[in-house]
Design an enzyme around this catalytic site. Structure first.
Site, PDB file in Angstrom:
ATOM      1  N   HIS A 154      33.447  78.400 -76.974  1.00 27.31           N
ATOM      2  CA  HIS A 154      34.195  77.617 -77.965  1.00 27.31           C
ATOM      3  C   HIS A 154      33.182  76.859 -78.825  1.00 27.31           C
ATOM      4  CE1 HIS A 154      38.465  78.121 -77.528  1.00 27.31           C
ATOM      5  NE2 HIS A 154      38.337  78.158 -76.212  1.00 27.31           N
ATOM      6  N   ASP A 210      38.807  74.608 -78.547  1.00 27.26           N
ATOM      7  CA  ASP A 210      39.220  74.046 -77.263  1.00 27.26           C
ATOM      8  C   ASP A 210      39.711  72.616 -77.432  1.00 27.26           C
ATOM      9  OD1 ASP A 210      36.602  73.404 -78.013  1.00 27.26           O
ATOM     10  OD2 ASP A 210      35.905  73.167 -75.965  1.00 27.26           O
ATOM     11  N   TYR A 268      40.900  85.016 -96.272  1.00 30.20           N
ATOM     12  CA  TYR A 268      41.686  83.783 -96.283  1.00 30.20           C
ATOM     13  C   TYR A 268      41.753  83.193 -97.685  1.00 30.20           C
ATOM     14  CZ  TYR A 268      40.819  83.838 -91.213  1.00 30.20           C
ATOM     15  OH  TYR A 268      40.742  84.180 -89.889  1.00 30.20           O
ATOM     16  N   GLU A 284      33.516  63.703 -76.758  1.00 27.14           N
ATOM     17  CA  GLU A 284      34.944  63.807 -76.456  1.00 27.14           C
ATOM     18  C   GLU A 284      35.739  62.560 -76.783  1.00 27.14           C
ATOM     19  OE1 GLU A 284      34.729  67.090 -72.851  1.00 27.14           O
ATOM     20  OE2 GLU A 284      34.318  64.987 -72.394  1.00 27.14           O
TER      21      GLU A 284
END
Length: 420
Positions: A114, A119, A317, A397
């Site tokens: 990831h 994630d 895209y 995090e």
């Protein structure tokens, strides 16, 4: 927003932070490539069902999950989206939850990581689902949760991603009035929210040019037609499309050749050379002009060199275009989130990014806002941090809690703004 509801969202996000981090680490340790997110999708679906969602649809666009949470009060519909897929990258971080996964990608065995932060996106949206399910009696409307596979492109020969989710009804029954999504980024310090109205991320197109010459001995090039020299001239010529033929006062653009393949031996001029590259732009008119000029230039140079060429451009895209009205409406929400919570960091208008996002397909159908949350640790200068897609991409995090609160507040504030 009702002050008490806002306070309850913030309180729930604080309580849930450790669980969100645990989800992120579990998903990080078990990454899956596009259209193969079986474990991740199962984890998501089980979580939504455990929260008592009104509907949980699986297998959308191969592995996508769409969950519907109806609030206790009447109102509109809003969608929240997270992408689930990892990248064919071998992780180089020394983490207790580092990925050791390997898989097949387009016929080649690769490491899987990831490396782009999806994630984090999945864990964040799972956290939002927990919070809003716990407050559903106070929600004025319906929240649609879209967990999307294959944002990083499906394997060759397969369909996937946002476009296929739309084809298979992800924005129907009911149709949202707006959609919100986020991306964690190494370009900002942890907790900082970045946004931009209008064109935010570039369109992305795949370019393949095949030059056909005439094979001959390398000692006698006049007996053949050299596709290698012709290709070199084309590569140099392509650089003038952006620098000399586009009005860059309007929008930036990029034309890059990333791979050249031709020949097998030093003394043989080959029959053909293949070039592959990418095209990035922020304006659909400029996008079409670039495509036309690439074809004209490559064919012209090839003809002048007695070679022929085939130009193949595949649109991937569209431009990620944040709806200006929706963005202006929701900036106060993002500002409030960025300036409160356990680690207030602030908000900023970010420059355009030449990366691309298939969230743009959703935005072509309904108003959307795509924003960024910084995850670079405070001891690292963002300009020196390993970028998304790097095998050493690092996530602080503490940014996850900011993402959870941002999406939860956006959903509730948007629904609360709709007049019955």
């Amino acid at each position: 927003m009702d002050t008490s509801l806002a306070d309850r969202i913030d309180a729930a996000a604080a309580v849930l932070e450790a669980e969100v981090i645990a989800w992120r680490r579990d998903i990080h340790q078990h990454p899956e490539l596009g259209n193969r997110e079986f474990r991740t999708a199962s984890l998501v679906a089980e979580h939504l069902r455990s929260l008592g969602f009104d509907e949980v649809r699986t297998g959308v666009a191969h592995t996508g999950v769409v969950g519907l949470l109806r609030g206790g009060k009447p109102g509109g519909v809003v969608a929240l989206r997270a992408d689930m897929d990892a990248l064919p990258v071998k992780e180089e971080l020394d983490l207790p939850f580092a990925s050791k996964a390997r898989a097949m990608w387009n016929g080649e065995e690769v490491g899987v990581m990831h490396a782009c932060g999806h994630d984090c996106h999945v864990a964040i949206l799972m956290g939002v689902a927990s919070i809003l399910a716990g407050l559903r009696d106070q929600i004025p409307g319906t929240v649609k949760f879209i967990f999307q596979p294959a944002e990083e492109m499906p394997p060759e020969g397969e369909e996937g991603g946002a476009a296929l989710m739309i084809q298979e009804g992800a924005l129907e029954n009911p149709t949202p009035g707006a959609i919100f999504g986020l991306h964690v980024t190494s370009r900002q310090p942890v907790g900082v929210i970045g946004y931009r109205p209008g064109p935010t991320m570039a369109s992305s197109d795949k370019l393949k040019i095949t030059v056909h010459g005439k094979q001959t001995h390398g000692a006698a090039p006049w007996l053949g037609v050299d596709p290698i020299v012709t290709s070199a001239q084309i590569v140099l010529g392509l650089q003038t499309i952006v620098s000399r033929t586009l009005d860059l006062n309007r929008e930036p653009a990029v034309v890059t050749i990333g791979a050249i393949k031709g020949g097998v031996r030093e003394n043989i001029i080959p029959d053909s050379v293949e070039m592959r590259g990418t095209i990035r732009s922020f304006d659909e008119g400029m996008r079409d002009a670039i495509h036309e000029r690439i074809t004209t230039l490559a064919e012209g140079i090839s003809s002048a060199s007695r070679a022929t060429c085939k130009v193949c451009i595949t649109k991937n895209y569209p431009v990620t275009l944040n709806d200006p009205v929706l963005t202006a409406q929701m900036v106060p929400t993002l500002t409030r989130v960025a300036s409160t919570g356990p680690r207030p960091m602030g908000i900023e208008v970010v420059p355009k990014a030449t990366g691309a996002e298939d969230f743009s397909f959703f935005q072509r159908l309904i108003p959307g806002l795509f924003f960024f949350v910084g995850v670079t640790p405070p001891d690292i200068e963002p300009s020196k941090a390993y970028s998304n897609h790097s095998p050493r991409f690092v996530v602080d995090e503490r940014g996850l809690e900011v993402g959870v609160r941002a999406l939860a507040h956006l959903a509730v504030d948007y629904l609360g703004s709709i007049k019955g």
